[in-house]
Design an enzyme around this catalytic site. Structure first.
Site, PDB file in Angstrom:
ATOM      1  N   VAL A 123       0.843  -1.194   0.000  1.00  0.00           N
ATOM      2  CA  VAL A 123       0.000   0.000   0.000  1.00  0.00           C
ATOM      3  C   VAL A 123       0.876   1.242   0.000  1.00  0.00           C
ATOM      4  O   VAL A 123       0.663   2.181  -0.780  1.00  0.00           O
ATOM      5  CB  VAL A 123      -0.937  -0.001   1.238  1.00  0.00           C
ATOM      6  CG1 VAL A 123      -1.822   1.230   1.239  1.00  0.00           C
ATOM      7  CG2 VAL A 123      -1.775  -1.265   1.254  1.00  0.00           C
ATOM      8  N   ASP A 145     -35.532  30.822 -16.678  1.00  0.00           N
ATOM      9  CA  ASP A 145     -36.745  31.154 -15.929  1.00  0.00           C
ATOM     10  C   ASP A 145     -37.150  30.029 -14.989  1.00  0.00           C
ATOM     11  O   ASP A 145     -36.427  29.078 -14.789  1.00  0.00           O
ATOM     12  CB  ASP A 145     -37.868  31.633 -16.849  1.00  0.00           C
ATOM     13  CG  ASP A 145     -38.082  30.683 -17.999  1.00  0.00           C
ATOM     14  OD1 ASP A 145     -38.055  29.466 -17.759  1.00  0.00           O
ATOM     15  OD2 ASP A 145     -38.258  31.174 -19.138  1.00  0.00           O
ATOM     16  N   LYS A 194     -41.082  34.270 -14.334  1.00  0.00           N
ATOM     17  CA  LYS A 194     -42.293  34.957 -13.895  1.00  0.00           C
ATOM     18  C   LYS A 194     -42.917  34.155 -12.769  1.00  0.00           C
ATOM     19  O   LYS A 194     -43.116  32.956 -12.896  1.00  0.00           O
ATOM     20  CB  LYS A 194     -43.290  35.041 -15.048  1.00  0.00           C
ATOM     21  CG  LYS A 194     -42.710  35.739 -16.242  1.00  0.00           C
ATOM     22  CD  LYS A 194     -43.612  35.551 -17.451  1.00  0.00           C
ATOM     23  CE  LYS A 194     -42.927  36.105 -18.676  1.00  0.00           C
ATOM     24  NZ  LYS A 194     -42.736  35.134 -19.717  1.00  0.00           N
ATOM     25  N   GLY A 207     -37.670  25.958 -20.189  1.00  0.00           N
ATOM     26  CA  GLY A 207     -38.217  24.653 -19.835  1.00  0.00           C
ATOM     27  C   GLY A 207     -38.768  23.979 -21.083  1.00  0.00           C
ATOM     28  O   GLY A 207     -39.263  24.639 -21.989  1.00  0.00           O
ATOM     29  N   GLY A 208     -38.666  22.668 -21.145  1.00  0.00           N
ATOM     30  CA  GLY A 208     -39.249  21.906 -22.248  1.00  0.00           C
ATOM     31  C   GLY A 208     -38.614  22.260 -23.566  1.00  0.00           C
ATOM     32  O   GLY A 208     -37.392  22.272 -23.708  1.00  0.00           O
ATOM     33  N   THR A 230     -40.362  18.349 -24.798  1.00  0.00           N
ATOM     34  CA  THR A 230     -41.458  19.149 -24.268  1.00  0.00           C
ATOM     35  C   THR A 230     -42.177  18.408 -23.136  1.00  0.00           C
ATOM     36  O   THR A 230     -42.111  17.179 -23.040  1.00  0.00           O
ATOM     37  CB  THR A 230     -42.436  19.511 -25.407  1.00  0.00           C
ATOM     38  OG1 THR A 230     -43.368  20.464 -24.906  1.00  0.00           O
ATOM     39  CG2 THR A 230     -43.171  18.297 -25.939  1.00  0.00           C
ATOM     40  N   MET A 246     -50.236  24.767 -18.909  1.00  0.00           N
ATOM     41  CA  MET A 246     -50.638  25.943 -18.133  1.00  0.00           C
ATOM     42  C   MET A 246     -52.127  25.927 -17.791  1.00  0.00           C
ATOM     43  O   MET A 246     -52.773  26.961 -17.784  1.00  0.00           O
ATOM     44  CB  MET A 246     -50.320  27.236 -18.920  1.00  0.00           C
ATOM     45  CG  MET A 246     -48.840  27.441 -19.112  1.00  0.00           C
ATOM     46  SD  MET A 246     -48.440  28.864 -20.131  1.00  0.00           S
ATOM     47  CE  MET A 246     -48.622  28.215 -21.767  1.00  0.00           C
TER      48      MET A 246
HETATM   49  N1  SAH Z   1     -41.899  25.178 -23.354  1.00  0.00           N
HETATM   50  C1  SAH Z   1     -42.428  24.315 -22.326  1.00  0.00           C
HETATM   51  C2  SAH Z   1     -43.799  24.732 -21.884  1.00  0.00           C
HETATM   52  C3  SAH Z   1     -43.853  26.044 -21.192  1.00  0.00           C
HETATM   53  S1  SAH Z   1     -45.464  26.455 -20.675  1.00  0.00           S
HETATM   54  C4  SAH Z   1     -42.436  22.878 -22.835  1.00  0.00           C
HETATM   55  O1  SAH Z   1     -42.179  22.622 -24.006  1.00  0.00           O
HETATM   56  O2  SAH Z   1     -42.644  21.972 -22.018  1.00  0.00           O
HETATM   57  C5  SAH Z   1     -45.433  25.959 -18.984  1.00  0.00           C
HETATM   58  C6  SAH Z   1     -46.322  24.752 -18.759  1.00  0.00           C
HETATM   59  O3  SAH Z   1     -45.662  23.583 -19.191  1.00  0.00           O
HETATM   60  C7  SAH Z   1     -46.639  24.512 -17.309  1.00  0.00           C
HETATM   61  O4  SAH Z   1     -47.724  25.308 -16.895  1.00  0.00           O
HETATM   62  C8  SAH Z   1     -47.015  23.048 -17.336  1.00  0.00           C
HETATM   63  O5  SAH Z   1     -48.323  22.868 -17.805  1.00  0.00           O
HETATM   64  C9  SAH Z   1     -46.076  22.495 -18.386  1.00  0.00           C
HETATM   65  N2  SAH Z   1     -44.886  21.895 -17.800  1.00  0.00           N
HETATM   66  C10 SAH Z   1     -43.594  22.252 -17.979  1.00  0.00           C
HETATM   67  N3  SAH Z   1     -42.762  21.418 -17.326  1.00  0.00           N
HETATM   68  C11 SAH Z   1     -43.536  20.511 -16.720  1.00  0.00           C
HETATM   69  C12 SAH Z   1     -43.282  19.381 -15.897  1.00  0.00           C
HETATM   70  N4  SAH Z   1     -42.046  19.019 -15.547  1.00  0.00           N
HETATM   71  N5  SAH Z   1     -44.340  18.658 -15.455  1.00  0.00           N
HETATM   72  C13 SAH Z   1     -45.582  18.998 -15.795  1.00  0.00           C
HETATM   73  N6  SAH Z   1     -45.885  20.042 -16.556  1.00  0.00           N
HETATM   74  C14 SAH Z   1     -44.884  20.799 -17.021  1.00  0.00           C
END
Ligand code: SAH
Length: 467
Positions: free
Chosen positions: A23, A250, A272, A303-304, A333, A385
């Site tokens: 070691v 965001d 927001k 997101g998404g 998405t 949403m």
């Molecule tokens: N551009 C994003 C959507 C933005 S609008 C996409 O393509 O997914 C935001 C909405 O997306 C939220 O109000 C919800 O309805 C949905 N959303 C986003 N991420 C989510 C998640 N992890 N689980 C469930 N709903 C989600």
């Protein structure tokens, strides 16, 4: 963070290893590779260390450890099989603030030695802080295969040009872009292909060109971050995250994903909160253009997918008007993420031949949707949403002809550990949500495909409510 990671310069520094067995020999080998002057104290030496001693690579004190052995050392490693000796060394070192490692006894260590990938001068160290050494080793093995051996030579080439580049490209930002282009572009490929002379020539040319040009031109990457689970990022999203100067994000973007950004990137939050707009969309559009025009690489993280209810189109329009370069990276998405992780296929030969995505955003308490077109058989409706408008949604769909027994699901925080699936029908959901806690972001799925959830739900840990 349990440990502060750092790389320690022990070149030519006196280091002590207590113990003479296998070691100890492994630790000595490591110290010697880093250029240390190694003294081994041990009544006897094993074959390996005896050979090193014979070759004059190490000093040997052929006796038991003594406190005075610590004098003047930069670092100490205890590798004896006597626990009380190990403990004593640890205590003495700590009293002197002398870095000490006791092999395989993390509680006695003031520093630990990570798993390492050595492509000197490039080094990558991996540690689990002692929690799971096997994991660190596995990860190391993966990194070994990912980092070409030639990276060491690339690092050497970059080192050789460092002073010159610093002198001729004064702006630090521009310099960093320059180096990133070197490391990811044709010059690196030349090194990997063993064409070192050509790489040098290309490097000279690149420095001349960069020194002659003005500020780098900034650009904007509009990137979809997916629904939450960081594993669902695209490779390109990850790569851009690691090179962007500024990240504008965001609310929907998780912290785990932000953690993957370059360490010194500026993070700008423009999310927001409901009813409380921190930054109007128009301002975000202009902000992106303004930062890019300063020569920065701006990553707009959404997101998404940026083009599905993401207002990505508006941001891009402004960039076009302002003459700013951009690229767009799609993301998974929410509908795709929620469907997969809740086990609800959006289309199915028996249940649904089409799927529509709509926004359920309420305006003055109602939703501005083409209800007639939505209330169709064999169709899945996905509502983004829509959480605040669940009742209105159910009432309208039933009023326009869908049976009250039509199944529906709310998928909260899909793909994350907080995912929760609430199942009901158009008839029952309005009262279910009165008694069930459900938080945004939540996606609504309406249609017969929801019945498959019971059979296909697979995502561990996810909570499922209702039938
Ligand atoms: N551009 C994003 C959507 C933005 S609008 C996409 O393509 O997914 C935001 C909405 O997306 C939220 O109000 C919800 O309805 C949905 N959303 C986003 N991420 C989510 C998640 N992890 N689980 C469930 N709903 C989600």
């Amino acid at each position: 963070m349990q440990y502060f990671p750092m790389f320690f310069d022990i070149n030519d520094r006196p280091c002590l290893v207590v113990g003479g067995g296998d070691v100890a020999a492994r630790k000595v080998a490591l110290l010697l590779r880093a250029g240390a002057k190694v003294t081994v104290v041990s009544p006897e030496l094993g074959d390996n260390l005896a050979a090193r001693h014979a070759r004059g690579e190490i000093d040997h004190l052929a006796r038991a450890f003594d406190e005075g052995d610590l004098d003047g050392r930069a670092l100490v490693i205890a590798a004896t099989d006597d626990k009380s000796v190990n403990r004593r060394i640890s205590e003495l070192c700590r009293a002197r603030n002398l870095p000490v490692n006791v092999v395989d006894q993390p509680e006695l260590c003031s520093f630990i030695v990570p798993s390492m990938i050595d492509r000197s001068p490039l080094q990558v160290a991996v540690s689990t802080g002692g929690a799971a050494p096997v994991l660190a080793r596995l990860l190391r093995a993966r990194l070994e295969t990912m980092i070409p051996a030639a990276y060491g030579r690339l690092a050497e080439l970059m080192d050789a040009f460092r002073e010159q580049v610093k002198a001729r490209i004064a702006d630090p930002e521009q310099r960093r872009h320059f180096w990133e282009n070197v490391a990811q572009g044709p010059i690196a490929e030349l090194v990997f292909a063993g064409k070192e002379e050509a790489a040098r020539a290309a490097m000279h040319k690149a420095v001349d060109e960069a020194a002659a040009s003005d500020q780098p031109r900034g650009e904007v990457y509009l990137v979809g971050a997916g629904p939450g689970d960081p594993d669902l990022l695209t490779f390109r999203a990850l790569r851009l995250l690691q090179q962007a100067d500024v990240i504008v994000y965001d609310r929907l973007v998780s912290e785990e994903i932000l953690d993957m950004a370059r360490r010194d990137a500026d993070l700008v939050y423009v999310g927001k909160q409901r009813d409380q707009h921190t930054l109007p969309q128009e301002d975000i559009n202009l902000l992106l253009a303004r930062i890019a025009k300063k020569g920065k690489r701006v990553l707009r993280l959404k997101g998404g997918d940026p083009f599905i209810f993401g207002r990505g189109g508006e941001e891009i329009e402004t960039l076009m008007q302002e003459g700013v370069n951009f690229q767009i990276v799609p993301g998974i998405t929410a509908a795709a993420g929620a469907a997969s992780y809740a086990g609800i296929p959006l289309t199915h030969r028996e249940h649904a031949h089409s799927v529509v995505f709509v926004t359920g955003h309420l305006k003055d308490g109602s939703m501005d949707l083409n209800w007639q077109a939505l209330a169709q058989p064999q169709q899945t409706i996905v509502v983004y949403m829509g959480l605040l408008g669940v009742k209105e949604l159910c009432n309208q769909l039933v009023a326009h002809g869908l049976p009250a027994e039509t199944p529906m699901a709310l998928v909260q925080k899909a793909t994350t550990r907080l995912q929760k699936v609430v199942v009901g029908t158009l008839g029952s959901m309005p009262s279910i949500i009165e008694t069930t806690e459900i938080k945004p972001p939540t996606l609504i799925i309406v249609g017969d495909v929801v019945t498959l959830h019971k059979k296909l739900a697979w995502f561990g840990g996810a909570e499922s409510v209702g039938e």
